[in-house]
Design a protein around this motif. Structure first.
Motif, PDB file in Angstrom:
ATOM      1  N   GLY A  20      31.406  12.526   3.432  1.00  0.00           N
ATOM      2  CA  GLY A  20      32.221  13.031   4.520  1.00  0.00           C
ATOM      3  C   GLY A  20      31.520  12.844   5.842  1.00  0.00           C
ATOM      4  O   GLY A  20      30.342  12.461   5.899  1.00  0.00           O
ATOM      5  N   GLY A  21      32.239  13.119   6.909  1.00  0.00           N
ATOM      6  CA  GLY A  21      31.696  12.937   8.240  1.00  0.00           C
ATOM      7  C   GLY A  21      30.745  14.039   8.644  1.00  0.00           C
ATOM      8  O   GLY A  21      30.441  14.967   7.881  1.00  0.00           O
ATOM      9  N   SER A  24      30.936  18.280   8.124  1.00  0.00           N
ATOM     10  CA  SER A  24      31.944  18.556   7.097  1.00  0.00           C
ATOM     11  C   SER A  24      31.488  19.590   6.074  1.00  0.00           C
ATOM     12  O   SER A  24      32.284  20.027   5.238  1.00  0.00           O
ATOM     13  CB  SER A  24      32.340  17.261   6.380  1.00  0.00           C
ATOM     14  OG  SER A  24      31.213  16.657   5.760  1.00  0.00           O
ATOM     15  N   ASP A 146      36.862  16.155   4.025  1.00  0.00           N
ATOM     16  CA  ASP A 146      37.533  15.490   5.132  1.00  0.00           C
ATOM     17  C   ASP A 146      37.662  16.417   6.339  1.00  0.00           C
ATOM     18  O   ASP A 146      38.110  17.566   6.204  1.00  0.00           O
ATOM     19  CB  ASP A 146      38.921  15.022   4.691  1.00  0.00           C
ATOM     20  CG  ASP A 146      39.660  14.307   5.793  1.00  0.00           C
ATOM     21  OD1 ASP A 146      39.053  13.435   6.441  1.00  0.00           O
ATOM     22  OD2 ASP A 146      40.841  14.648   6.023  1.00  0.00           O
ATOM     23  N   ARG A 174      35.646   8.065   9.089  1.00  0.00           N
ATOM     24  CA  ARG A 174      36.559   8.956   8.364  1.00  0.00           C
ATOM     25  C   ARG A 174      37.622   8.162   7.617  1.00  0.00           C
ATOM     26  O   ARG A 174      37.908   8.430   6.433  1.00  0.00           O
ATOM     27  CB  ARG A 174      37.224   9.931   9.348  1.00  0.00           C
ATOM     28  CG  ARG A 174      38.181  10.901   8.671  1.00  0.00           C
ATOM     29  CD  ARG A 174      39.028  11.646   9.688  1.00  0.00           C
ATOM     30  NE  ARG A 174      39.798  12.712   9.049  1.00  0.00           N
ATOM     31  CZ  ARG A 174      40.724  13.423   9.678  1.00  0.00           C
ATOM     32  NH1 ARG A 174      41.007  13.185  10.963  1.00  0.00           N
ATOM     33  NH2 ARG A 174      41.388  14.374   9.027  1.00  0.00           N
TER      34      ARG A 174
END
Length: 220
Positions: A20-21, A24, A146, A174
């Motif tokens: 994930g970014g 997150s 996400d 993403r």
């Protein structure tokens, strides 16, 4: 090749990756999952990329320290690949062979998303390098947390070298995580990182639990 298919793993554990970014909550959810599994009596190895080994810690400082400055995207990708090779050979494969649950905060998908989509390298050229570095070892399950990069980046403190990239970079990252998950729904689960941590943790447990007896029995 998923973990249970690896001929080097004689007693297959469970391999879970969190992706994930920025912001997150991967580190939080990795830790909560490890604590829950340990409470059930499972041996657990909790690790991260980059930096899960001694060599990896040195490489992490190069990759994330803003003082490093600009790196050629290819140089950056090769350093990440070196970290992954050391991580898999010296930590992940031995732990899986011992029957442990290995939980990693980032794995190959981060290379494909950040150095591929983010840096605009050709993923088709980058992926064989990342798969070679990891002996094509893939998680049983990848949990993608996400989050909108604008929200995630606002949660961070002083940005490291990657966090300091423009938001458009993080938007591309993403999208690529979500594309990877869409392409392999049997081995991915996408969760909303905007929910409260305990709700996310419950969803993570529900996603991981079915893999525990299957992986220990040799099926994935």
């Amino acid at each position: 090749m998923h973990a249970s298919d690896d001929p080097l793993v004689t007693e297959v554990g469970v391999f879970v990756a969190f992706e994930g970014g920025e912001g997150s909550g991967k580190s939080t959810q990795s830790r909560l999952l490890a604590q829950w599994l340990e409470s059930l009596g499972h041996p657990v190895v909790l690790t991260r990329e980059p930096g899960g080994t001694g060599v990896g810690s040195l490489l992490r400082s190069i990759l994330l320290d803003p003082a490093t400055g600009d790196l050629s995207p290819r140089t950056e990708a090769l350093i990440y690949a070196a970290d992954k090779a050391e991580h898999v050979d010296t930590m992940i494969l031995p732990a899986l062979a011992d029957g442990s649950v290995v939980i990693t905060d980032r794995y190959v998908d981060s290379t494909l998303a950040y150095q591929g989509a983010g840096r605009a390298l050709h993923v088709a050229e980058l992926e064989p390098l990342a798969r070679w570095a990891t002996a094509d070892l893939r998680p049983h399950l990848t949990v993608v947390l996400d989050i909108d990069p604008r929200t995630g980046l606002s949660r961070a403190g002083a940005p490291d070298r990657i966090e300091g990239e423009p938001v458009e970079f993080h938007d591309r990252v993403r999208r690529h995580f979500l594309d990877l998950a869409d392409a392999d729904p049997d081995h991915y689960v996408v969760l909303d990182a905007g929910e409260d941590p305990e709700t996310i943790h419950a969803r993570v447990r529900a996603a991981v639990e079915p893999w525990l007896p299957q992986a220990r029995g040799g099926a994935a």
